[in-house]
Every structure is written in C-alpha cells, then in structure tokens.
Write a protein that holds these residues in place. Structure first.
Motif, PDB file in Angstrom:
ATOM      1  N   PRO A  23       0.802  -1.231   0.000  1.00 42.59           N
ATOM      2  CA  PRO A  23       0.000   0.000   0.000  1.00 42.59           C
ATOM      3  C   PRO A  23       0.835   1.282   0.000  1.00 42.59           C
ATOM      4  O   PRO A  23       0.481   2.253  -0.657  1.00 42.59           O
ATOM      5  CB  PRO A  23      -0.827  -0.112   1.278  1.00 42.59           C
ATOM      6  CG  PRO A  23      -0.908  -1.560   1.555  1.00 42.59           C
ATOM      7  CD  PRO A  23       0.373  -2.144   1.052  1.00 42.59           C
ATOM      8  N   GLN A  24       1.961   1.268   0.700  1.00 41.14           N
ATOM      9  CA  GLN A  24       2.786   2.470   0.756  1.00 41.14           C
ATOM     10  C   GLN A  24       3.389   2.786  -0.614  1.00 41.14           C
ATOM     11  O   GLN A  24       3.340   3.916  -1.084  1.00 41.14           O
ATOM     12  CB  GLN A  24       3.905   2.287   1.777  1.00 41.14           C
ATOM     13  CG  GLN A  24       4.772   3.514   1.938  1.00 41.14           C
ATOM     14  CD  GLN A  24       5.866   3.293   2.973  1.00 41.14           C
ATOM     15  OE1 GLN A  24       6.003   2.211   3.510  1.00 41.14           O
ATOM     16  NE2 GLN A  24       6.621   4.332   3.234  1.00 41.14           N
ATOM     17  N   THR A  25       3.915   1.756  -1.291  1.00 40.99           N
ATOM     18  CA  THR A  25       4.498   1.960  -2.615  1.00 40.99           C
ATOM     19  C   THR A  25       3.428   2.326  -3.628  1.00 40.99           C
ATOM     20  O   THR A  25       3.636   3.189  -4.484  1.00 40.99           O
ATOM     21  CB  THR A  25       5.245   0.693  -3.068  1.00 40.99           C
ATOM     22  OG1 THR A  25       6.194   0.336  -2.067  1.00 40.99           O
ATOM     23  CG2 THR A  25       5.971   0.912  -4.373  1.00 40.99           C
ATOM     24  N   ALA A  26       2.262   1.675  -3.537  1.00 41.29           N
ATOM     25  CA  ALA A  26       1.179   1.984  -4.463  1.00 41.29           C
ATOM     26  C   ALA A  26       0.707   3.423  -4.266  1.00 41.29           C
ATOM     27  O   ALA A  26       0.438   4.142  -5.239  1.00 41.29           O
ATOM     28  CB  ALA A  26       0.018   1.019  -4.259  1.00 41.29           C
ATOM     29  N   GLY A  27       0.617   3.867  -3.016  1.00 37.57           N
ATOM     30  CA  GLY A  27       0.220   5.248  -2.748  1.00 37.57           C
ATOM     31  C   GLY A  27       1.228   6.238  -3.284  1.00 37.57           C
ATOM     32  O   GLY A  27       0.875   7.268  -3.858  1.00 37.57           O
ATOM     33  N   LYS A  28       2.512   5.917  -3.125  1.00 36.93           N
ATOM     34  CA  LYS A  28       3.579   6.784  -3.640  1.00 36.93           C
ATOM     35  C   LYS A  28       3.509   6.858  -5.164  1.00 36.93           C
ATOM     36  O   LYS A  28       3.599   7.936  -5.746  1.00 36.93           O
ATOM     37  CB  LYS A  28       4.936   6.247  -3.209  1.00 36.93           C
ATOM     38  CG  LYS A  28       6.096   7.075  -3.665  1.00 36.93           C
ATOM     39  CD  LYS A  28       7.419   6.478  -3.194  1.00 36.93           C
ATOM     40  CE  LYS A  28       8.591   7.270  -3.733  1.00 36.93           C
ATOM     41  NZ  LYS A  28       9.873   6.680  -3.344  1.00 36.93           N
ATOM     42  N   ALA A  29       3.292   5.707  -5.799  1.00 40.47           N
ATOM     43  CA  ALA A  29       3.190   5.675  -7.254  1.00 40.47           C
ATOM     44  C   ALA A  29       1.992   6.500  -7.729  1.00 40.47           C
ATOM     45  O   ALA A  29       2.088   7.255  -8.703  1.00 40.47           O
ATOM     46  CB  ALA A  29       3.063   4.238  -7.745  1.00 40.47           C
ATOM     47  N   GLY A  30       0.865   6.363  -7.033  1.00 42.72           N
ATOM     48  CA  GLY A  30      -0.328   7.125  -7.407  1.00 42.72           C
ATOM     49  C   GLY A  30      -0.108   8.621  -7.298  1.00 42.72           C
ATOM     50  O   GLY A  30      -0.496   9.386  -8.182  1.00 42.72           O
ATOM     51  N   ARG A  31       0.548   9.039  -6.204  1.00 43.89           N
ATOM     52  CA  ARG A  31       0.826  10.476  -6.037  1.00 43.89           C
ATOM     53  C   ARG A  31       1.749  10.989  -7.126  1.00 43.89           C
ATOM     54  O   ARG A  31       1.536  12.066  -7.692  1.00 43.89           O
ATOM     55  CB  ARG A  31       1.437  10.731  -4.659  1.00 43.89           C
ATOM     56  CG  ARG A  31       0.440  10.637  -3.524  1.00 43.89           C
ATOM     57  CD  ARG A  31       1.031  11.128  -2.217  1.00 43.89           C
ATOM     58  NE  ARG A  31       2.191  10.347  -1.779  1.00 43.89           N
ATOM     59  CZ  ARG A  31       2.115   9.191  -1.120  1.00 43.89           C
ATOM     60  NH1 ARG A  31       0.928   8.683  -0.824  1.00 43.89           N
ATOM     61  NH2 ARG A  31       3.213   8.558  -0.736  1.00 43.89           N
TER      62      ARG A  31
END
Length: 88
Positions: A23-31
C-alpha cells in the motif's frame, strides 16, 4: 525488483510479475503519477500519415494472432503423421 523513471532523477521500485505493490508503494506511485499527469502529455498521432499508421496497429496485431493460430494448427496436423510413423 526493477526501477523505472517516472520523473527526471526520481526512481520508483516496481516488482516483476503478478506481485502486488504494498500500500505504501502503491500510494507513492499514485501520487507521483497524479503529479506527473502523463495523460496531459500524450497526444497521439497528429498528421494524416501518423493517423493512418496508427489505425493499422489493431489490424496488424489481430493478423499476427490469426497467423500464429494457423501455424499452431498446421504444426499439430503435421505432428500427427510423424508421431504415427514413430510407432510403426
């Protein structure tokens, strides 16, 4: 893991295969992608020649699939007599 550039001098770790991002990496990628906004920069074909070439892409891909399927069925048909000869 593989690293890809999403902006100059910024790297994002991406896992290979069907593994999901945490979730942390996915959130970073989304941002990063929302900040980068690649959909604003993609324009597609602009000239008549470019539009004509891009309109043939789906046809070429479909044609390749049909040719592969025909080659597989022909190979299967040719394989049957060869296997029968081996048993004699």
């Amino acid at each position: 893991m593989r690293k890809i550039k999403i902006q100059p001098n910024e790297l994002l770790e991406v896992k290979h295969g069907s593994e999901e991002l945490d979730p942390q990496t996915a959130g970073k990628a989304g941002r990063k992608i929302r900040q980068w906004q690649p959909w604003d920069k993609s324009t597609g074909a602009r000239t008549a020649e470019g539009k004509a070439a891009s309109s043939r892409n789906a046809f070429k891909d479909s044609l390749k699939l049909h040719i592969r399927a025909m080659a597989r069925s022909m190979n299967a048909m040719l394989r049957e007599p060869r296997e029968g000869l081996g048993r004699v």
